[in-house]
Scaffold this motif. Structure first.
Motif, short mmCIF file in Angstrom:
data_model
loop_
_atom_site.label_atom_id
_atom_site.label_comp_id
_atom_site.label_asym_id
_atom_site.label_seq_id
_atom_site.Cartn_x
_atom_site.Cartn_y
_atom_site.Cartn_z
N LYS A 95 16.56 -1.37 21.45
CA LYS A 95 17.42 -2.17 22.41
C LYS A 95 18.44 -1.32 23.16
O LYS A 95 18.40 -1.67 24.30
CB LYS A 95 17.75 -3.35 21.59
CG LYS A 95 17.63 -4.51 22.45
CD LYS A 95 18.34 -5.62 21.36
CE LYS A 95 18.06 -7.08 22.47
NZ LYS A 95 16.51 -7.41 22.45
N PHE A 96 19.18 -0.51 22.42
CA PHE A 96 20.31 0.17 22.80
C PHE A 96 19.93 1.68 23.18
O PHE A 96 20.92 2.30 24.02
CB PHE A 96 21.47 0.34 21.89
CG PHE A 96 21.61 -1.09 21.27
CD1 PHE A 96 21.66 -2.28 22.02
CD2 PHE A 96 22.38 -1.09 19.96
CE1 PHE A 96 21.92 -3.45 21.27
CE2 PHE A 96 22.54 -2.33 19.48
CZ PHE A 96 22.48 -3.41 20.11
N GLY A 97 18.60 1.76 23.30
CA GLY A 97 18.24 3.49 23.98
C GLY A 97 19.05 4.42 22.86
O GLY A 97 19.14 5.63 23.18
N PHE A 98 19.23 4.22 21.56
CA PHE A 98 19.78 5.25 21.03
C PHE A 98 18.38 6.33 20.32
O PHE A 98 17.60 6.05 20.50
CB PHE A 98 20.51 4.79 19.45
CG PHE A 98 21.42 4.14 19.30
CD1 PHE A 98 21.90 3.64 20.40
CD2 PHE A 98 22.33 3.98 18.33
CE1 PHE A 98 23.43 2.98 20.47
CE2 PHE A 98 23.33 3.55 17.88
CZ PHE A 98 23.88 2.93 19.19
N SER A 99 19.20 7.69 20.23
CA SER A 99 18.37 8.85 20.08
C SER A 99 18.06 8.58 18.42
O SER A 99 18.69 7.74 17.73
CB SER A 99 19.09 10.13 20.07
OG SER A 99 20.10 10.05 19.25
N GLU A 100 17.11 9.23 17.91
CA GLU A 100 16.72 9.32 16.63
C GLU A 100 17.75 9.49 15.70
O GLU A 100 18.11 8.78 14.70
CB GLU A 100 15.46 10.23 16.34
CG GLU A 100 15.10 10.39 14.99
CD GLU A 100 14.47 9.38 14.29
OE1 GLU A 100 13.87 8.41 14.95
OE2 GLU A 100 14.54 9.04 12.75
N SER A 101 18.65 10.71 15.75
CA SER A 101 19.85 11.03 15.11
C SER A 101 20.87 9.94 15.18
O SER A 101 21.45 9.68 14.11
CB SER A 101 20.27 12.44 15.33
OG SER A 101 20.94 12.48 16.54
N MET A 102 21.08 9.34 16.21
CA MET A 102 22.32 8.08 16.47
C MET A 102 21.65 7.01 15.49
O MET A 102 22.52 6.49 14.85
CB MET A 102 22.20 7.77 17.73
CG MET A 102 23.15 8.87 18.82
SD MET A 102 23.13 8.36 20.56
CE MET A 102 24.18 6.73 20.45
N GLY A 103 20.42 6.62 15.78
CA GLY A 103 19.83 5.69 14.80
C GLY A 103 19.97 6.10 13.38
O GLY A 103 20.21 5.16 12.48
N GLN A 104 19.80 7.37 13.15
CA GLN A 104 19.67 7.75 11.62
C GLN A 104 20.97 7.63 11.13
O GLN A 104 21.04 7.03 9.90
CB GLN A 104 18.92 8.96 11.45
CG GLN A 104 18.60 9.55 10.31
CD GLN A 104 17.87 8.71 9.32
OE1 GLN A 104 16.95 8.19 10.04
NE2 GLN A 104 17.89 8.41 7.97
N ASN A 113 22.72 9.70 2.72
CA ASN A 113 21.36 10.23 2.53
C ASN A 113 21.62 11.92 2.59
O ASN A 113 22.71 12.40 2.72
CB ASN A 113 20.80 9.92 3.75
CG ASN A 113 19.20 9.88 3.62
OD1 ASN A 113 18.71 10.52 2.82
ND2 ASN A 113 18.43 9.17 4.26
N LYS A 114 20.51 12.42 2.22
CA LYS A 114 20.67 14.00 2.09
C LYS A 114 21.07 14.58 3.55
O LYS A 114 21.67 15.54 3.67
CB LYS A 114 19.47 14.40 1.75
CG LYS A 114 19.32 16.15 1.62
CD LYS A 114 18.07 16.52 1.24
CE LYS A 114 17.93 18.36 1.29
NZ LYS A 114 16.81 18.64 0.78
N ASP A 115 20.33 14.17 4.64
CA ASP A 115 20.26 14.84 6.15
C ASP A 115 21.42 14.03 6.85
O ASP A 115 21.23 14.19 8.07
CB ASP A 115 18.75 14.64 6.49
CG ASP A 115 18.57 12.99 6.71
OD1 ASP A 115 19.45 12.17 6.27
OD2 ASP A 115 17.45 12.95 7.18
N MET A 116 22.52 14.17 6.30
CA MET A 116 23.70 13.27 7.14
C MET A 116 23.97 14.51 8.10
O MET A 116 24.88 15.24 7.51
CB MET A 116 24.70 12.68 6.30
CG MET A 116 24.11 11.44 5.53
SD MET A 116 25.44 11.19 4.41
CE MET A 116 26.27 9.85 5.28
N ASP A 117 24.00 14.24 9.41
CA ASP A 117 24.73 14.83 10.21
C ASP A 117 26.24 14.53 10.44
O ASP A 117 26.64 13.51 9.93
CB ASP A 117 23.72 14.92 11.61
CG ASP A 117 23.89 13.72 12.53
OD1 ASP A 117 24.67 12.68 12.09
OD2 ASP A 117 23.27 13.72 13.40
N ILE A 118 26.87 14.94 11.61
CA ILE A 118 28.34 14.55 11.78
C ILE A 118 28.54 13.01 12.09
O ILE A 118 29.52 12.38 11.68
CB ILE A 118 29.01 15.53 12.94
CG1 ILE A 118 30.53 15.36 13.26
CG2 ILE A 118 28.16 15.49 14.08
CD1 ILE A 118 31.13 16.01 12.22
#
Ligand SMILES: [Fe+2]
Ligand SMILES: [Fe+2]
Length: 187
Positions: A95-104, A113-118
């Protein structure tokens, strides 16, 4: 979607109290993004959107995951409250057009989670240190925020796990994976 549009949508979707929380998390995410040198608008968008699915009923959540082919594990089946994170990610992307990493970042915000980015880390901390929260350890937690982003994330993970133990509730495996990862690989 632009930040203002997302904000409008969230306002319509949530109760006043939850919308206020979302706005506080958005503001806190901005502060943390400035502090840690991340993109402030991305952090704000994630902050305002993170609880978009929080007020769905259990029935609605189970229907949503089924219709949108979202895989859920046993802990999420038992504690459907956790599901607002995965559903929130799906809504934010579609709906908001987030990227995969923003959604994550949204998917990671309840358990870690293990793969947490900034951005995942910023949301994780903002959700616990926003203005509408008044945990008694806030001052201490903010000292950790100054010390380093992973110190703060680790502390919040510990507190969440402790709470589950006190409640005699299952601990989601991702919280343990996140905690081990920080201790083994980062700090
Ligand atoms: Fe949440
Ligand atoms: Fe929240």
């Amino acid at each position: 979607m632009e930040l203002e549009e997302i904000q409008e949508y969230i306002k319509k979707q949530l109760s006043d109290k939850r919308y206020y929380h979302s706005k506080c998390v958005m503001k806190r995410s901005r502060e943390l993004a400035e502090k840690y040198g991340a993109d402030v608008v991305i952090a704000e968008k994630i902050g305002i959107a993170h609880d978009v699915a929080k007020e769905m009923s259990e029935e609605e959540k189970l229907k949503y995951v089924k219709e949108n082919n979202i895989e859920i594990d046993n802990t999420e089946k038992v504690n459907t409250g956790l599901l607002h994170a995965k559903i929130g990610k799906d809504i934010a992307i579609k709906k908001f057009g987030f990227s995969e990493s923003m959604g994550q970042a949204i998917a990671n915000h309840t358990t870690g989670n293990k793969d947490m980015d900034i951005y995942s880390k910023i949301l994780f901390i903002a959700d616990r240190t926003s203005k509408d929260r008044n945990f008694e350890d806030l001052e201490y937690l903010n000292e950790l925020v100054d010390k380093g982003i992973d110190e703060a994330v680790l502390y919040i993970l510990d507190k969440k796990i402790e709470l589950q133990i006190k409640k005699r509730a299952p601990i989601h495996i991702n919280g343990i994976i996140a905690r081990n990862y920080i201790l083994e690989e980062i700090i």
